[in-house]
Design a protein around this motif. Structure first.
Motif, PDB file in Angstrom:
ATOM      1  N   ILE A 286     151.279  32.310  52.605  1.00  0.00           N
ATOM      2  CA  ILE A 286     152.525  31.680  52.184  1.00  0.00           C
ATOM      3  C   ILE A 286     152.776  30.472  53.085  1.00  0.00           C
ATOM      4  N   PRO A 287     153.097  29.308  52.502  1.00  0.00           N
ATOM      5  CA  PRO A 287     153.272  28.099  53.312  1.00  0.00           C
ATOM      6  C   PRO A 287     154.353  28.251  54.374  1.00  0.00           C
ATOM      7  N   ALA A 288     154.108  27.629  55.522  1.00  0.00           N
ATOM      8  CA  ALA A 288     155.064  27.671  56.637  1.00  0.00           C
ATOM      9  C   ALA A 288     156.419  27.152  56.184  1.00  0.00           C
ATOM     10  N   GLY A 289     157.472  27.811  56.625  1.00  0.00           N
ATOM     11  CA  GLY A 289     158.829  27.410  56.272  1.00  0.00           C
ATOM     12  C   GLY A 289     159.357  28.034  54.999  1.00  0.00           C
ATOM     13  N   THR A 290     158.522  28.806  54.299  1.00  0.00           N
ATOM     14  CA  THR A 290     158.952  29.445  53.058  1.00  0.00           C
ATOM     15  C   THR A 290     159.827  30.654  53.377  1.00  0.00           C
ATOM     16  N   ALA A 291     160.999  30.713  52.765  1.00  0.00           N
ATOM     17  CA  ALA A 291     161.898  31.859  52.923  1.00  0.00           C
ATOM     18  C   ALA A 291     161.837  32.683  51.651  1.00  0.00           C
ATOM     19  N   LEU A 292     161.745  33.994  51.818  1.00  0.00           N
ATOM     20  CA  LEU A 292     161.713  34.873  50.650  1.00  0.00           C
ATOM     21  C   LEU A 292     162.361  36.195  50.976  1.00  0.00           C
ATOM     22  N   ARG A 293     162.640  36.958  49.932  1.00  0.00           N
ATOM     23  CA  ARG A 293     163.252  38.275  50.069  1.00  0.00           C
ATOM     24  C   ARG A 293     162.762  39.162  48.936  1.00  0.00           C
ATOM     25  N   LEU A 294     162.984  40.473  49.089  1.00  0.00           N
ATOM     26  CA  LEU A 294     162.684  41.414  48.015  1.00  0.00           C
ATOM     27  C   LEU A 294     163.462  40.990  46.786  1.00  0.00           C
ATOM     28  N   LYS A 295     162.798  40.943  45.642  1.00  0.00           N
ATOM     29  CA  LYS A 295     163.479  40.541  44.410  1.00  0.00           C
ATOM     30  C   LYS A 295     164.584  41.549  44.096  1.00  0.00           C
ATOM     31  N   THR A 296     165.798  41.051  43.907  1.00  0.00           N
ATOM     32  CA  THR A 296     166.935  41.920  43.616  1.00  0.00           C
ATOM     33  C   THR A 296     166.894  42.354  42.158  1.00  0.00           C
ATOM     34  N   THR A 297     166.936  43.665  41.941  1.00  0.00           N
ATOM     35  CA  THR A 297     167.018  44.225  40.596  1.00  0.00           C
ATOM     36  C   THR A 297     168.069  45.328  40.615  1.00  0.00           C
ATOM     37  N   THR A 298     168.706  45.530  39.481  1.00  0.00           N
ATOM     38  CA  THR A 298     169.724  46.576  39.345  1.00  0.00           C
ATOM     39  C   THR A 298     169.505  47.303  38.029  1.00  0.00           C
ATOM     40  N   GLY A 299     170.259  48.376  37.823  1.00  0.00           N
ATOM     41  CA  GLY A 299     170.152  49.120  36.577  1.00  0.00           C
ATOM     42  C   GLY A 299     169.049  50.157  36.637  1.00  0.00           C
ATOM     43  N   THR A 300     168.549  50.520  35.477  1.00  0.00           N
ATOM     44  CA  THR A 300     167.515  51.549  35.371  1.00  0.00           C
ATOM     45  C   THR A 300     166.145  50.952  35.676  1.00  0.00           C
ATOM     46  N   PRO A 301     165.430  51.529  36.639  1.00  0.00           N
ATOM     47  CA  PRO A 301     164.081  51.038  36.921  1.00  0.00           C
ATOM     48  C   PRO A 301     163.158  51.272  35.726  1.00  0.00           C
TER      49      PRO A 301
ATOM     50  N   VAL B   4     153.188  47.683  45.012  1.00  0.00           N
ATOM     51  CA  VAL B   4     153.513  46.257  44.926  1.00  0.00           C
ATOM     52  C   VAL B   4     154.958  46.067  45.360  1.00  0.00           C
ATOM     53  N   PHE B   5     155.180  45.129  46.286  1.00  0.00           N
ATOM     54  CA  PHE B   5     156.535  44.686  46.632  1.00  0.00           C
ATOM     55  C   PHE B   5     156.703  43.314  46.001  1.00  0.00           C
ATOM     56  N   ARG B   6     157.639  43.178  45.088  1.00  0.00           N
ATOM     57  CA  ARG B   6     157.868  41.880  44.434  1.00  0.00           C
ATOM     58  C   ARG B   6     158.917  41.109  45.229  1.00  0.00           C
ATOM     59  N   THR B   7     158.526  39.943  45.708  1.00  0.00           N
ATOM     60  CA  THR B   7     159.449  39.093  46.454  1.00  0.00           C
ATOM     61  C   THR B   7     159.665  37.800  45.680  1.00  0.00           C
ATOM     62  N   VAL B   8     160.763  37.133  45.980  1.00  0.00           N
ATOM     63  CA  VAL B   8     161.057  35.854  45.354  1.00  0.00           C
ATOM     64  C   VAL B   8     161.432  34.856  46.437  1.00  0.00           C
ATOM     65  N   GLN B   9     160.937  33.632  46.275  1.00  0.00           N
ATOM     66  CA  GLN B   9     161.222  32.571  47.230  1.00  0.00           C
ATOM     67  C   GLN B   9     162.665  32.131  47.085  1.00  0.00           C
ATOM     68  N   THR B  10     163.321  31.897  48.215  1.00  0.00           N
ATOM     69  CA  THR B  10     164.736  31.516  48.185  1.00  0.00           C
ATOM     70  C   THR B  10     164.982  30.138  48.772  1.00  0.00           C
ATOM     71  N   SER B  11     163.921  29.436  49.174  1.00  0.00           N
ATOM     72  CA  SER B  11     164.078  28.084  49.711  1.00  0.00           C
ATOM     73  C   SER B  11     163.058  27.165  49.072  1.00  0.00           C
ATOM     74  N   SER B  12     163.231  25.874  49.272  1.00  0.00           N
ATOM     75  CA  SER B  12     162.277  24.917  48.715  1.00  0.00           C
ATOM     76  C   SER B  12     161.183  24.564  49.716  1.00  0.00           C
ATOM     77  N   GLY B  13     161.045  25.343  50.791  1.00  0.00           N
ATOM     78  CA  GLY B  13     160.045  25.057  51.808  1.00  0.00           C
ATOM     79  C   GLY B  13     158.620  25.344  51.385  1.00  0.00           C
ATOM     80  N   GLY B  14     158.430  26.077  50.308  1.00  0.00           N
ATOM     81  CA  GLY B  14     157.084  26.425  49.880  1.00  0.00           C
ATOM     82  C   GLY B  14     156.698  25.706  48.608  1.00  0.00           C
TER      83      GLY B  14
END
Length: 185
Positions: free
Chosen positions: A137-152, A93-103
């Motif tokens: 995913i709706p057209a115009g939606t921007a997303l990226r890998l969800k940023t996480t830090t620390g101990t997995p 699983v790759f967890r992504t998060v939307q970063t724009s309001s396009g979706g």
């Protein structure tokens, strides 16, 4: 009268065919693959470090092979796997998060999941995917890998892999590099 109807029908068919070609030429295309640099660090559920204490670099690549099917992401890492893993046997699983309001709303999570991958072994790169989005995913939606830090962990991850040989889960924290690293579908 018959000629008139034939001419009218021919004009209507030609116009309909032209409209269909125009629609197909503007919307039926695949988004070309785009790659973004990522860094990850992983631990398995027994606490063993999988990728090392520092981030390991990789490339996350997007694609949209059809205008109606879900988009895909594939990850290539510059690491090897200590055990040989058969192709298409590990669940990822790759967890992504939307970063724009396009979706459908800012911050919407899209988990790209599946078991599609080549064999993994002692020779890099390790390739995961391509994994499909849960929906188109709706057209115009921007997303990226969800940023996480620390101990997995099971509560803190960007990438999750179920190891079919050991039967345990591997959790990875990570991030995409750069402000302009979003994928726009």
């Amino acid at each position: 009268m018959i000629r008139s109807r034939l001419a009218t029908t021919a004009v209507a068919c030609t116009a309909g065919a032209w409209a269909a070609v125009t629609v197909l030429s503007t919307s039926a295309y695949a988004i070309p693959p785009e790659s973004r640099s990522v860094g990850i660090s992983c631990d398995d559920s027994s606490g063993m470090v999988f990728a090392g204490p520092a981030f390991v670099s990789g490339a996350l690549t997007s694609s949209a092979p059809s205008p109606s099917l879900p988009q895909k992401l594939k990850l290539g890492l510059t690491i090897s796997n200590p055990a040989n893993i058969a192709p298409n046997s590990a669940t990822m699983v790759f967890r992504t998060v939307q970063t724009s309001s396009g979706g459908s709303g800012v911050g919407t999570v899209f988990d790209f999941a599946g078991t599609t991958h080549p064999a993994w072994g002692p020779v890099p790169p390790m390739v995961m995917g391509p994994l499909s989005a849960p929906v188109r995913i709706p057209a115009g939606t921007a997303l990226r890998l969800k940023t996480t830090t620390g101990t997995p962990s099971a509560a803190n991850w960007s990438i999750k892999v179920h190891n079919p040989v050991a039967g345990n889960d591997i959790y990875c924290v990570g991030s995409q590099n750069g402000v302009s690293a979003d994928f726009t579908f």
